[in-house]
Design a protein around this motif. Sequence first.
Motif, PDB file in Angstrom:
ATOM      1  N   ALA B 210       3.790   1.761  -2.424  1.00  0.00           N
ATOM      2  CA  ALA B 210       3.822   3.213  -2.252  1.00  0.00           C
ATOM      3  C   ALA B 210       5.114   3.675  -1.601  1.00  0.00           C
ATOM      4  O   ALA B 210       5.541   4.808  -1.810  1.00  0.00           O
ATOM      5  CB  ALA B 210       2.627   3.670  -1.414  1.00  0.00           C
ATOM      6  N   THR B 211       5.761   2.799  -0.831  1.00  0.00           N
ATOM      7  CA  THR B 211       6.989   3.247  -0.159  1.00  0.00           C
ATOM      8  C   THR B 211       8.115   3.488  -1.158  1.00  0.00           C
ATOM      9  O   THR B 211       8.953   4.352  -0.943  1.00  0.00           O
ATOM     10  CB  THR B 211       7.453   2.210   0.870  1.00  0.00           C
ATOM     11  OG1 THR B 211       7.514   0.949   0.211  1.00  0.00           O
ATOM     12  CG2 THR B 211       6.519   2.140   2.054  1.00  0.00           C
ATOM     13  N   THR B 212       8.127   2.702  -2.246  1.00  0.00           N
ATOM     14  CA  THR B 212       9.232   2.826  -3.196  1.00  0.00           C
ATOM     15  C   THR B 212       8.773   3.271  -4.564  1.00  0.00           C
ATOM     16  O   THR B 212       9.539   3.206  -5.519  1.00  0.00           O
ATOM     17  CB  THR B 212       9.940   1.468  -3.336  1.00  0.00           C
ATOM     18  OG1 THR B 212       8.959   0.507  -3.743  1.00  0.00           O
ATOM     19  CG2 THR B 212      10.580   1.043  -2.044  1.00  0.00           C
ATOM     20  N   ALA B 213       7.538   3.692  -4.670  1.00  0.00           N
ATOM     21  CA  ALA B 213       6.996   3.967  -5.997  1.00  0.00           C
ATOM     22  C   ALA B 213       7.639   5.195  -6.604  1.00  0.00           C
ATOM     23  O   ALA B 213       7.921   6.172  -5.923  1.00  0.00           O
ATOM     24  CB  ALA B 213       5.496   4.165  -5.902  1.00  0.00           C
ATOM     25  N   ASN B 214       7.868   5.098  -7.913  1.00  0.00           N
ATOM     26  CA  ASN B 214       8.392   6.223  -8.646  1.00  0.00           C
ATOM     27  C   ASN B 214       7.411   6.492  -9.785  1.00  0.00           C
ATOM     28  O   ASN B 214       7.438   5.823 -10.800  1.00  0.00           O
ATOM     29  CB  ASN B 214       9.784   5.878  -9.194  1.00  0.00           C
ATOM     30  CG  ASN B 214      10.424   7.080  -9.836  1.00  0.00           C
ATOM     31  OD1 ASN B 214       9.947   8.205  -9.639  1.00  0.00           O
ATOM     32  ND2 ASN B 214      11.449   6.849 -10.621  1.00  0.00           N
ATOM     33  N   VAL B 215       6.513   7.445  -9.543  1.00  0.00           N
ATOM     34  CA  VAL B 215       5.425   7.623 -10.502  1.00  0.00           C
ATOM     35  C   VAL B 215       5.363   9.056 -10.973  1.00  0.00           C
ATOM     36  O   VAL B 215       5.923   9.958 -10.352  1.00  0.00           O
ATOM     37  CB  VAL B 215       4.062   7.253  -9.874  1.00  0.00           C
ATOM     38  CG1 VAL B 215       3.910   5.768  -9.785  1.00  0.00           C
ATOM     39  CG2 VAL B 215       3.909   7.905  -8.525  1.00  0.00           C
ATOM     40  N   ASN B 216       4.687   9.211 -12.082  1.00  0.00           N
ATOM     41  CA  ASN B 216       4.433  10.535 -12.623  1.00  0.00           C
ATOM     42  C   ASN B 216       3.573  11.321 -11.634  1.00  0.00           C
ATOM     43  O   ASN B 216       2.483  10.891 -11.278  1.00  0.00           O
ATOM     44  CB  ASN B 216       3.689  10.351 -13.950  1.00  0.00           C
ATOM     45  CG  ASN B 216       3.454  11.665 -14.655  1.00  0.00           C
ATOM     46  OD1 ASN B 216       3.553  12.736 -14.050  1.00  0.00           O
ATOM     47  ND2 ASN B 216       3.134  11.580 -15.924  1.00  0.00           N
ATOM     48  N   PRO B 217       4.049  12.483 -11.154  1.00  0.00           N
ATOM     49  CA  PRO B 217       3.287  13.183 -10.106  1.00  0.00           C
ATOM     50  C   PRO B 217       1.883  13.582 -10.544  1.00  0.00           C
ATOM     51  O   PRO B 217       0.939  13.478  -9.766  1.00  0.00           O
ATOM     52  CB  PRO B 217       4.148  14.408  -9.793  1.00  0.00           C
ATOM     53  CG  PRO B 217       5.173  14.485 -10.853  1.00  0.00           C
ATOM     54  CD  PRO B 217       5.318  13.141 -11.462  1.00  0.00           C
ATOM     55  N   PRO B 275      -1.539   5.135   2.503  1.00  0.00           N
ATOM     56  CA  PRO B 275      -0.196   5.091   1.936  1.00  0.00           C
ATOM     57  C   PRO B 275      -0.134   5.589   0.498  1.00  0.00           C
ATOM     58  O   PRO B 275       0.830   6.239   0.088  1.00  0.00           O
ATOM     59  CB  PRO B 275       0.171   3.613   2.020  1.00  0.00           C
ATOM     60  CG  PRO B 275      -0.708   3.045   3.048  1.00  0.00           C
ATOM     61  CD  PRO B 275      -1.950   3.835   3.031  1.00  0.00           C
ATOM     62  N   VAL B 276      -1.184   5.291  -0.278  1.00  0.00           N
ATOM     63  CA  VAL B 276      -1.198   5.749  -1.667  1.00  0.00           C
ATOM     64  C   VAL B 276      -1.335   7.264  -1.721  1.00  0.00           C
ATOM     65  O   VAL B 276      -0.658   7.926  -2.507  1.00  0.00           O
ATOM     66  CB  VAL B 276      -2.345   5.066  -2.435  1.00  0.00           C
ATOM     67  CG1 VAL B 276      -2.414   5.585  -3.853  1.00  0.00           C
ATOM     68  CG2 VAL B 276      -2.166   3.564  -2.409  1.00  0.00           C
ATOM     69  N   PHE B 277      -2.188   7.818  -0.843  1.00  0.00           N
ATOM     70  CA  PHE B 277      -2.381   9.268  -0.850  1.00  0.00           C
ATOM     71  C   PHE B 277      -1.110  10.009  -0.473  1.00  0.00           C
ATOM     72  O   PHE B 277      -0.893  11.130  -0.913  1.00  0.00           O
ATOM     73  CB  PHE B 277      -3.501   9.671   0.123  1.00  0.00           C
ATOM     74  CG  PHE B 277      -4.852   9.199  -0.303  1.00  0.00           C
ATOM     75  CD1 PHE B 277      -5.252   9.333  -1.615  1.00  0.00           C
ATOM     76  CD2 PHE B 277      -5.715   8.616   0.586  1.00  0.00           C
ATOM     77  CE1 PHE B 277      -6.494   8.892  -2.031  1.00  0.00           C
ATOM     78  CE2 PHE B 277      -6.959   8.190   0.196  1.00  0.00           C
ATOM     79  CZ  PHE B 277      -7.350   8.319  -1.117  1.00  0.00           C
ATOM     80  N   SER B 278      -0.279   9.355   0.336  1.00  0.00           N
ATOM     81  CA  SER B 278       0.937  10.050   0.753  1.00  0.00           C
ATOM     82  C   SER B 278       1.884  10.263  -0.424  1.00  0.00           C
ATOM     83  O   SER B 278       2.834  11.037  -0.320  1.00  0.00           O
ATOM     84  CB  SER B 278       1.627   9.265   1.867  1.00  0.00           C
ATOM     85  OG  SER B 278       1.961   7.993   1.392  1.00  0.00           O
ATOM     86  N   LEU B 279       1.623   9.587  -1.560  1.00  0.00           N
ATOM     87  CA  LEU B 279       2.457   9.799  -2.744  1.00  0.00           C
ATOM     88  C   LEU B 279       2.215  11.162  -3.373  1.00  0.00           C
ATOM     89  O   LEU B 279       3.055  11.669  -4.108  1.00  0.00           O
ATOM     90  CB  LEU B 279       2.154   8.731  -3.789  1.00  0.00           C
ATOM     91  CG  LEU B 279       2.725   7.340  -3.533  1.00  0.00           C
ATOM     92  CD1 LEU B 279       2.213   6.393  -4.573  1.00  0.00           C
ATOM     93  CD2 LEU B 279       4.232   7.387  -3.548  1.00  0.00           C
ATOM     94  N   SER B 280       1.022  11.720  -3.110  1.00  0.00           N
ATOM     95  CA  SER B 280       0.684  12.966  -3.780  1.00  0.00           C
ATOM     96  C   SER B 280       0.337  14.026  -2.752  1.00  0.00           C
ATOM     97  O   SER B 280      -0.715  13.969  -2.126  1.00  0.00           O
ATOM     98  CB  SER B 280      -0.497  12.734  -4.716  1.00  0.00           C
ATOM     99  OG  SER B 280      -1.137  13.948  -4.964  1.00  0.00           O
TER     100      SER B 280
END
Lengths: 101, 620
Positions: B210-217, B275-280
């Motif tokens: 999750a720290t470096t993930a580059n994903v479709n929002p 950490p995963v939730f912080s991506l969105s």
Amino acid sequence: MQLQYFLLLAAALFCIGIYGVITSRNAVRVLMSIELLLNAVNLNLMAFSNYLDSTAIKGQVFTVFVITVAAAEAAVGLAIVLAIYRNRDTVDMEQFNLLKW
Amino acid sequence: MTNFLLETVWLVPCYALIGGLLALPWSPGIIKRTGPRPAGYINLVLTFLAFVHSACVLPITWNHLPHEISIPWLNIAGLNLSIDLEISSLSVGAMVVITGLNLLAQIFAIGYMEMDWGWARFYSLLGLFEAGLCSLTLCNSLFFSYVVLEVLTLGTYLLVGLWFSQPLVVTGARDAFLTKRVGDLFLLMGVLALWSQAGTWNYTDLAEWATTANVNPTLITLTCLALIAGPMGKCAQFPLHLWLDEAMEGPVPSTILRNSVVVASGAWVLIKLQPVFSLSPMASSAMVAIGVVTAVGGSLIAIAQIDIKRCLSYSVSAYMGLVFIAVGTQQDEAALLLVLTHALGSALLVMSTGAIVWNSITQDVSLLGGLWSRRPVSGIAYIVGTLGLIGVPPLGGFWALLQLASGLWTTQPWLVGVIIVVNALTAFSLTREFSLIFGGQSKQMSDRSPEVSWQMALPMMILLGFTLHLPLVLQSLSLLPTWATVNKDVALLLIWSSIFGCSISSVIYLGNVIPKPIRFPSKPIQNLLAYDFYTPKLYKMSIVLGVDMISKLTDMIDRFIIDGIVNLVGLVSILSGESLKYSTSGRTQFYTFTLLIGVSVLGMLVTWQYWGDNLFNLIF
């Protein structure tokens, strides 16, 4: 005289016989119509025998056999009609429809 | 020795599971002569063993790096599923709390289930729960967390449905299972969607990814929303909260466990996935929104209840809502602290009210009253549980709420307002329940109410001690902020909101100024809160109605259209046989006629090539 005329006459007679077989209400008349059919066949056999096989005339031999067999068949047929008549007291074909579905 | 204990800490869930299995022979159908009590004692011993084991391991893991164990489970076609265990001070600490609370709940149950023959079923299910919760805390893999959550959902169904001869228990267990199951199924969607993006289910690896993930929002938002839905059902958050209310039909000792620990199982997964939730950002705000609505709604509903157990169950929903807010605003530590203090406070409250119910029979608070002079032990336990839950300085709940609120002070001040309101409302509802049970005049149901036997009083007192000592323990572990670093504005606001809630409530319910039972100026609003925003009706009108209609429709389609088509074939052949038999008319002349027709048609077909074209030319 041509073969066709004989054949046409025999066919007409056959058709008359068929008509009689199918439409008659009297069982004896049905037997009579069957005789008409057989005679139409005999006419055919005689005509063919005359025009196509005049030397060996096998058709005539057939005809003799057909007449013989027809006589026997008519006798048996009449016996059957008599047997039915004794039981059912009628020779009306419309009354003989017991063996259905 | 210490290493041995550390290496074998994964045995802790096994103890409870073995205890659960060993309890089963005392089912009334198997051991018929000696009664069910040994089932409880065996479970108690094994839970004690589990508690001692995890408590011994806790100091070893303290200030050490997490110790990871990976046990391969299934390796097939590129998918490598291994049971990852993480032995950190956090997971072992959670196990200590779980086994400790379960131990107390089981001692409590020995007293409470005195006149019940169903100990084998009850204790084996408690063992199953303890095993499930311990393995959930040890488990470091999202996939196996999901597995355990599902097992616990089944366990909830069986435990709520313990006394299945009561119709309300059956419907409550049904709702508890289905509601949690819906959430779990959404969680499964999220779990599967996460695999294709992250390629791992290990929480540590997920955090790294999750720290470096580059994903479709959009994709990650949808995944995160599905991952939230699971804990949303587990933690009884709006709108999947009705099950907790109906689960109060179950026996009290299991309620202790459920209110304090089981609902926190969802929060645990949520915290682990933070950490995963912080991506969105959208998922985070959705989580905060759910938490706010539940916290405010739940604490309002709790005020309007008259059932002693349901008053508390809505407070549980409200506190889990605060945990949602904490996770949604990336405050894991505040969330964990909140779960811990809530577990102790809530368990103490349920124990105290359970002890009241055991001797006073009724659960209706409007029929209770004036128990303080005769039931001081239960009363003190209730007070300490309340103080441990709401924001009153020396006790645990205050520090958790303080940490949460001061984290939000600068960024989202309105959420601090929500926390303060929820705190005040919870203080109000808990004081109201206290005043109605222990204060006022004695009523018919509570005229003769002796204090409970030692089996129920003992765990209550032990837990009371734990709740009182929690701040000291936290301080010795240097988990509490020093007074100098505390945000004093927030602290004062919290204290004032607690005082405010408690004092207003006690003035209203202990004073004689307002006639009882209290009527709210607006009757519809009072009913709206008392009937839980009419949630059962909402379910019935929306989801249940829809699914019911669709299933009836598909049933009709199956019954009439699909079956009908096949039956039609049979029917047609029967009918054709029935109708075609009339072709055998029984008339010889008709047979002759059909013979003739057949011969002539066949003759026409055979000789068509010689005259058919000529006939056509003649006609056309």
